[in-house]
Design a protein around this motif. Structure first.
Motif: not given
Length: 836
Positions: A595-620
């Motif tokens: 939610y923080a990624i989609e709503h609170y980050l500026p749009e230019t920062a979301r792409g990298a944050a989405r991928r980083e979060w997905l990689d983290h979730a995948w590893g976990a």
């Protein structure tokens, strides 16, 4: 104003004019098995006294066929919502024969056709005022009466209501079931459930009382129904409340029915409690889900006393039942079941709802000003439930537990089967606690807003607790330090009474200081800089789960308020989430981070944050213990993250389509498969052939709903156009199917595909509100609010629609406020000193 929208003033006048003595309600649902039959016969006979010659009965249905007043046939005077009654005497018997309509919205008598076996199921849902969709009645909570229900239904069906069956007979093509009269209850908690439900029976005994118990669900879900677990919680709860309230369970039997396409979590109909069948777990479920279900079971059970036995006069005092049930549900869960840490979930999950609601411009006092039914419908919110429960927890700390329970006992004895207001309860609690609670009620029940607490030190090191929006609090302050094993443990807890904006406190320096330790009061907590630094490095060393929950809550609230950078929150979420052992806390973090990624980050920062979060979730996911609750939670997190980032699309498809490609121990049950397949659809990596194949694997009610969501998730402009058209023009859609299409329309990261619908949204919502039921209209207004619009668009609609219904205006204003918060957070998180 529509005559369907009853007002407080006119119902109060009607209450002064009549007293209801009893109802006999006859329903004929033999035709329900034919989907072409849209109506059912309903006949109400009501006895009442009157000091007026005229009044009205409430009814929302296909039509009224006849009205008889004291044996005389009267002309039908029906405007679509009210049946006028004239020629009344001091004592009256009125009979109304009418046609009700089967519902697809979850309001009134809902009909569901199970695609798994083509069987038809019925159930009722009335709160706050939909009993009038099923039978003519005086639809207000203070006109209580005994009800006798008579139901004609197919021969093989289970038919249940609030009371035991008195007589069962045969009729052409079916059965006639007559129930014992109920005790005096309000219209909104009467209930009928009918269909080929699977039933399991048991009983509970306490003292000289034996209560028959039943648990029911659709036949196609019978294999998943863990009735023994549900019975165990039910027995524990009945024992806890009977002893605590010193008032035996009064309603004779206790059936609990899990029903499809439910708009709520559950409803406290006495003797016939209904629940969403999402609580019948088709696959693996986390400990947090089981704890949450137990809390709901106990919440509804608490209503048997708070709400059913003693009922509020009008919806202003909705808190008299919901706040108490929310508090008592958590208390019983913590003290009577195996979930002894239930207050952790309350602090982190329920209070989050309250904090969010209380910061909206539409917030209201716990004791609200509810002028009509539309306002009442929207008042089932985080203030009435979770803030009210939080305040009651503070009251128990303030007045003392025994005084609180003794006050409740006196309240039940004084007002059994009656109706009350705030004053009635405060009278009893003041008497037992020895405290005048008037000022307490004024500070907590009749005000709005949430205080924020922070610890500040002056230049000489003297500490003080500073609170915004000052209120009286009794709370704990915990000093935490590292023990020899390196864990952060409480080394000192100080009890503090706050009243002013600044309260000096004698607290020594410590690596971590937690305000509101043990979560006794209702307030947002800020961590001082030293404590925040400690948390940032060592949150996983805090061993007490309630303390960790308070810290996670503090971090999230500070992020929402743009006082903590979203990237900093995400860094802590990634650092500590995989090691979080408490499933409720983990689940909250796994929802808040994206939610923080989609709503609170500026749009230019979301792409990298989405991928980083997905990689983290995948590893976990791959690191989690096999077949554990955390593994399941991380699998769901992967599915959610993969809706907005396709970097793991091939891996996910491999998991779904190739045996042995999933992590060891992970059960790819139908719900998880749909979550993962839907994520592929949202990123364009699943086509209709894939979705059709998934539906063939799971052609059930849940499967068809998930199929719709996935279908309309596909990032194709034609798909979005078809979804929009279906939402606004397909009146055959059920509440669940409508919700699924709305969710599909909004899913994924391709906001450009839906941004163009903003003008149509604002041009249409008023007619939607005027022509659809409030449940359906609310789903559309909230679910389709254009998140990528400007504040000017929302403000322009409000300016042009100043005369719109207050409830509709409230929903738009709330969505506008969420958008404004997002924009503030995005601006804050764009600052170099925050992002750097």
């Amino acid at each position: 104003m529509s005559t369907a929208n009853l007002t407080r003033a006119e119902t109060a006048e009607r209450s002064r004019a009549i007293e209801v003595l009893g109802y006999r309600v006859e329903l004929d649902v033999l035709g329900a098995v034919d989907p072409e039959v849209g109506t059912f016969a309903t006949t109400t006979t009501v006895e009442f006294t009157a000091n007026t010659s005229t009044t009205w009965l409430d009814f929302l249905g296909a039509g009224v066929e006849s009205v008889t007043v004291n044996g005389a046939s009267m002309p039908v005077d029906y405007d679509g919502a009210r049946i006028a009654l004239t020629g009344l005497r001091e004592s009256n018997v009125v009979t109304v024969a009418a046609r009700g309509e089967y519902s697809r919205s979850g309001e009134g008598l809902h009909r569901f056709l199970d695609p798994a076996d083509d069987r038809t199921y019925l159930y009722t849902q009335y709160e706050p005022a939909d009993a009038r969709r099923v039978f003519a009645c005086f639809e207000q909570p203070d006109l209580k009466a005994p009800f006798t229900f008579v139901v004609t239904a197919p021969q093989e069906w289970e038919v249940i209501s609030n009371q035991q069956v008195a007589e069962r007979g045969d009729t052409a093509g079916g059965q006639v079931v007559t129930f014992e009269p109920t005790l005096p209850i309000s219209t909104y908690i009467t209930a009928i459930v009918a269909g080929p439900y699977h039933r399991v029976d048991s009983e509970w005994s306490g003292g000289d009382l034996t209560i028959p118990l039943g648990v029911l669900c659709r036949a196609s879900l019978a294999q998943y129904l863990d009735a023994d677990t549900i019975f165990e919680i039910t027995r524990q709860g009945l024992g806890f409340f009977a002893e605590g309230f010193d008032y035996p369970y009064p309603f004779g039997k206790y059936d609990q029915v899990f029903v499809p396409e439910y708009n709520l979590g559950a409803m406290e109909n006495p003797g016939c409690v209904t629940f969403t069948e999402a609580y019948v777990f088709r696959g693996a479920a986390t400990e947090s889900q089981y704890e949450g279900r137990a809390n709901t079971i106990l919440h509804e059970m608490a209503h048997m006393w708070f709400g059913d036995l003693v009922t509020m006069v009008w919806w202003d005092d909705l808190w008299l039942k919901e706040s108490f049930a929310d508090y008592m549900g958590a208390l019983a869960n913590a003290e009577a079941t195996r979930w002894t840490d239930a207050w952790v979930a309350f602090a982190n999950r329920r209070k989050a709802w309250a904090y969010l609601q209380d910061q909206l411009p539409t917030t209201h006092p716990i004791v609200a000003d509810i002028v009509d039914l539309e306002a009442a419908k929207l008042n089932f919110d985080g203030i009435t439930y979770a803030k009210g429960a939080s305040v009651l927890k503070q009251l128990v700390a303030y007045a003392g537990r025994e005084a609180f329970f003794e006050g409740a006992r006196r309240y039940f004895r004084a007002h059994a089967f009656g109706n009350t207001t705030l004053t009635d309860l405060l009278t009893e609690l003041s008497a037992t606690s020895g405290r005048d609670l008037t000022s307490w009620a004024r500070a907590w029940l009749q005000t709005t807003g949430v205080s924020a607490l922070s610890l500040e030190r002056d230049a000489d090191g003297r500490a003080a607790i500073v609170q915004t929006d000052p209120r009286p609090h009794r709370l704990g302050v915990g000093r935490y330090d590292f023990d020899p094993a390196g864990d952060l443990v409480c080394v000192q807890r100080i009890e503090v009474d706050l009243a002013d904006a600044r309260t000096p406190i004698d607290v020594d320096e410590a690596p971590l200081v937690v305000l509101n330790d043990a979560d006794l009061t209702y307030a947002k907590v800020r961590l001082d800089e030293r404590s925040l630094s400690t948390v940032e490095q060592s949150l996983d060393r805090v061993r007490d789960p309630l303390t960790r929950g308070l810290i996670w809550s503090s971090l999230w609230n500070t992020t929402r308020d743009s006082e903590l950078g979203a990237q900093r929150y995400l860094s802590m979420a990634q650092r500590f989430s995989a090691a979080e052992p408490h499933l409720t806390l983990l689940t909250s973090v796994l929802a808040n981070a994206p939610y923080a990624i989609e709503h609170y980050l500026p749009e230019t920062a979301r792409g990298a944050a989405r991928r980083e979060w997905l990689d983290h979730a995948w590893g976990a996911l791959w690191d989690a213990p096999p077949a554990s609750g955390s593994q399941l939670a991380w699998a769901r997190a992967v599915a959610a993250a993969a809706e907005v980032d396709d970097s793991r699309a091939d891996d996910i498809r491999s998991m779904l389509d190739t045996d042995g490609k999933a992590p060891a121990g992970l059960s790819l049950d139908p719900d998880l498969r749909w979550a993962l397949r839907g994520a592929l659809a949202a990123t364009g990596h699943a086509d209709m052939a894939d979705l059709d194949g998934e539906l063939r694997r799971d052609d059930t009610g849940s499967g068809r709903t998930a199929y719709l969501r996935a279908t309309y998730s596909r990032p194709d402009p034609d798909v979005k156009a078809k979804a929009w058209d279906a939402i606004f023009h397909d009146r055959t859609l059920s509440n669940d199917h409508l919700g699924a299409i709305i969710a599909g329309f909004r899913s994924g990261a391709r906001h450009d595909l839906v941004a163009g619908y903003a003008a149509d949204y604002f041009a249409t919502i008023r007619s939607v509100w005027e022509t659809r039921s409030i449940e359906i209209a609310r789903r559309i207004v909230v679910g389709l609010f254009p998140a990528d619009t400007s504040l000017d668009a929302a403000d322009g609609w409000r300016d042009a629609n100043a005369d719109a219904p207050a409830a509709l205006n409230r929903l738009v204003l709330e969505q506008r406020d969420h958008l404004a918060r997002d924009l503030r957070a995005q601006a804050f998180n764009s600052r170099p000193d925050v992002t750097g």
